[in-house]
Write a protein that holds these residues in place. Sequence first.
Motif, PDB file in Angstrom:
ATOM      1  N   ARG A 116       0.903  -1.088   0.063  1.00  0.00           N
ATOM      2  CA  ARG A 116      -0.035   0.137  -0.100  1.00  0.00           C
ATOM      3  C   ARG A 116       0.989   1.228  -0.013  1.00  0.00           C
ATOM      4  N   GLY A 117       2.189   1.128   0.030  1.00  0.00           N
ATOM      5  CA  GLY A 117       2.945   2.282  -0.060  1.00  0.00           C
ATOM      6  C   GLY A 117       3.427   2.789   1.281  1.00  0.00           C
ATOM      7  N   VAL A 118       4.725   3.143   1.597  1.00  0.00           N
ATOM      8  CA  VAL A 118       5.218   3.773   2.803  1.00  0.00           C
ATOM      9  C   VAL A 118       5.825   4.997   2.714  1.00  0.00           C
ATOM     10  N   MET A 119       5.030   5.943   3.228  1.00  0.00           N
ATOM     11  CA  MET A 119       5.312   7.401   3.130  1.00  0.00           C
ATOM     12  C   MET A 119       6.210   8.035   4.116  1.00  0.00           C
ATOM     13  N   MET A 120       7.273   8.583   4.091  1.00  0.00           N
ATOM     14  CA  MET A 120       8.126   8.964   5.067  1.00  0.00           C
ATOM     15  C   MET A 120       7.958  10.620   4.912  1.00  0.00           C
ATOM     16  N   VAL A 121       7.781  11.327   5.912  1.00  0.00           N
ATOM     17  CA  VAL A 121       7.177  12.549   5.961  1.00  0.00           C
ATOM     18  C   VAL A 121       8.463  13.410   6.270  1.00  0.00           C
ATOM     19  N   ALA A 122       8.718  14.680   5.817  1.00  0.00           N
ATOM     20  CA  ALA A 122       9.581  15.523   6.033  1.00  0.00           C
ATOM     21  C   ALA A 122       9.229  16.774   6.639  1.00  0.00           C
ATOM     22  N   HIS A 123       9.659  17.400   7.735  1.00  0.00           N
ATOM     23  CA  HIS A 123       9.275  18.432   8.585  1.00  0.00           C
ATOM     24  C   HIS A 123      10.100  19.397   8.646  1.00  0.00           C
ATOM     25  N   ASN A 124      11.450  19.388   8.288  1.00  0.00           N
ATOM     26  CA  ASN A 124      12.006  20.656   8.274  1.00  0.00           C
ATOM     27  C   ASN A 124      13.087  20.401   7.224  1.00  0.00           C
ATOM     28  N   VAL A 125      13.909  21.309   6.713  1.00  0.00           N
ATOM     29  CA  VAL A 125      15.082  21.401   5.866  1.00  0.00           C
ATOM     30  C   VAL A 125      15.723  19.952   5.954  1.00  0.00           C
ATOM     31  N   HIS A 126      16.225  19.666   6.953  1.00  0.00           N
ATOM     32  CA  HIS A 126      17.227  18.657   7.374  1.00  0.00           C
ATOM     33  C   HIS A 126      16.199  17.318   6.929  1.00  0.00           C
ATOM     34  N   ASP A 127      15.242  17.182   7.243  1.00  0.00           N
ATOM     35  CA  ASP A 127      14.689  16.055   6.651  1.00  0.00           C
ATOM     36  C   ASP A 127      14.297  16.034   5.339  1.00  0.00           C
ATOM     37  N   VAL A 128      14.054  17.386   4.494  1.00  0.00           N
ATOM     38  CA  VAL A 128      13.979  17.378   3.097  1.00  0.00           C
ATOM     39  C   VAL A 128      15.245  16.786   2.403  1.00  0.00           C
ATOM     40  N   GLN A 129      16.350  17.322   2.960  1.00  0.00           N
ATOM     41  CA  GLN A 129      17.772  16.988   2.362  1.00  0.00           C
ATOM     42  C   GLN A 129      18.135  15.502   2.372  1.00  0.00           C
ATOM     43  N   SER A 130      17.705  15.126   3.653  1.00  0.00           N
ATOM     44  CA  SER A 130      18.310  13.677   4.092  1.00  0.00           C
ATOM     45  C   SER A 130      17.375  12.516   3.117  1.00  0.00           C
ATOM     46  N   ALA A 131      16.039  13.227   3.066  1.00  0.00           N
ATOM     47  CA  ALA A 131      14.956  12.054   2.312  1.00  0.00           C
ATOM     48  C   ALA A 131      15.461  12.232   0.769  1.00  0.00           C
ATOM     49  N   GLN A 132      15.777  13.213   0.499  1.00  0.00           N
ATOM     50  CA  GLN A 132      16.224  13.514  -1.113  1.00  0.00           C
ATOM     51  C   GLN A 132      17.261  12.623  -1.372  1.00  0.00           C
ATOM     52  N   ARG A 133      18.365  12.723  -0.355  1.00  0.00           N
ATOM     53  CA  ARG A 133      19.629  12.019  -0.474  1.00  0.00           C
ATOM     54  C   ARG A 133      19.240  10.384  -0.582  1.00  0.00           C
ATOM     55  N   HIS A 134      18.432   9.995   0.401  1.00  0.00           N
ATOM     56  CA  HIS A 134      18.111   8.559   0.486  1.00  0.00           C
ATOM     57  C   HIS A 134      17.496   8.413  -0.777  1.00  0.00           C
ATOM     58  N   ILE A 135      16.437   8.921  -1.463  1.00  0.00           N
ATOM     59  CA  ILE A 135      15.776   8.868  -2.796  1.00  0.00           C
ATOM     60  C   ILE A 135      16.858   8.520  -3.872  1.00  0.00           C
ATOM     61  N   HIS A 136      17.959   9.501  -3.800  1.00  0.00           N
ATOM     62  CA  HIS A 136      18.770   9.263  -4.823  1.00  0.00           C
ATOM     63  C   HIS A 136      19.883   7.875  -4.996  1.00  0.00           C
ATOM     64  N   ALA A 137      20.123   7.879  -3.780  1.00  0.00           N
ATOM     65  CA  ALA A 137      20.889   6.577  -3.436  1.00  0.00           C
ATOM     66  C   ALA A 137      20.121   5.235  -3.447  1.00  0.00           C
TER      67      ALA A 137
END
Lengths: 417, 113
Positions: A116-137
């Motif tokens: 059903r999909g797992v969504m990991m929410v980003a709440h601040n700039v650090h979260d956004v950067q970390s999540a996008q790094r994960h996505i690229h990796a």
Amino acid sequence: MQKFNAFNLAAKALRGHKGWDKQWRSPEPKKHYDVIIVGAGGHGLGTAYYLAKEHGITNIAVLEKGWLGGGNTGRNTTIIRSNYLYDESAGLYNHALKLWETLSADLDYNVMFSQRGVMMVAHNVHDVQSAQRHIHANRLNGVDNVWLTPREAKAYCPPLNISKSARYPVMGAALQRKGGTARHDAVAWGYARKASALGVDIIQNCEVTGIDRAPSGEVTGVQTTKGAIGAKQVGIVAAGHTSVLMEMAGVRMPLESYPLQALVSEPVKPCFPCVVMSNAVHAYISQSDKGELVIGAGTDQYLSYSQTGSMHILQHTLDAICELYPMFSRMKMLRTWGGIVDVTPDRSPIIGKTPVDGLFVNCGWGTGGFKATPGSAHVFAHTIAKNEPHPINAGFTLDRFRTGRLIDEAAAAAVAH
Amino acid sequence: MLLIHCPYCKSDLPELEFANAGEAHLVRPADMSDMSDADFADYFFVRDNPKGVNLERWRHAHGCGRFFNAVRDTVSDKFLKVYPAGEPRPSDAEVKALLEAQAEGRKDGGSGA
């Protein structure tokens, strides 16, 4: 073993469902086995199953202190995903995810795997950067993971509060569409049933009290509350109690055991379509097929084997849940419970050989071992059968803490997994 | 939530005021460059993780801010003793006596510390 199919279901229905066999045998232990697995959770039962199915080793006992699937296998929030940062982790968890996709058919047992999909929410700039790094990796490693804007996140999960004035504003989310949930008990039962049919002895209410070693050092068997049982190889798959068992063989482990809690609400109609995790505020939530909201909370800060956690940990998580999903603010919680999780310094598991010949260990799954169950069991069975690791778990050694080749998901995500 | 006795403030206070700081009585090696990798891993990564009595450090983070040590049972989560940092490690005999005292307390119907 009776197959679960439409013909058998109809035939048994005519006899009022009285003719079903027990799903697994409950034998008395033999004097000697080729392999003993300590711990009848998903990982341990799965290991026995893959040893029997893929490596032809069927003279196996799985020893369990309590009842099978009664530890962390039956206590987790059933989330499955593989969006880890490092290559080794992505390899291991994605191996598990691929096995999940065919597990029900493989076991002839509906584990209710739901992507059903797992969504990991980003709440601040650090979260956004970390999540996008994960996505690229992840994309480099062939793991599906995409970035959603707040509006897209809201479209995927309508209960989410994306108001800019929210206490925890949603700045975006990483979505793994292939992630989801499965029925945790069914995983243990399915593995137990199939392993038992292949000749594996599952012995419950049998606590291991010692590990026997020959003068030359190698393992010769275990002492239990049902007497001594000999074995050529012993695999410890005991989650929070791994340190206690390994101490019996004289091996100190880089593990600490903490209580981790989860809770479920009263059952309600379907209202929550996916899994949402917020690492920053530590709130995980999904809805079971029964209709309960399944919520994961955090660990306590101190070592404990009590299988209970503190109320303020739950309260912290529920505070965050009510902020993120205001419509749940008047939901009643039905049950809470705790499990004991074994956490390594780098938050990655240890799967492999130990300094003691014939003794293997699969531990350190910390707060997120359920998702890996089939993959972990599959590579651990390979490690025991071949006496060397599978390429997928080659990096997850106990020795990495000496060599310094950590798989540091702790630093990558800044939370336990 | 645990109720923790701070040996400096001399009162029982809620756990929220405290931060657990891991195993007690770890001694930082004098010269790490001379250590073998195995010894360093043992010092740096390997920790006592007993099912039973644990010696651990706590810090009264939202109070006096000071570190102290505690003897705690990891099965019942009950504190058997707290003592200021710098005091010597309790002997095995003392720990055994503390455990027995706790067991006596249970028999009397008391809830212990």
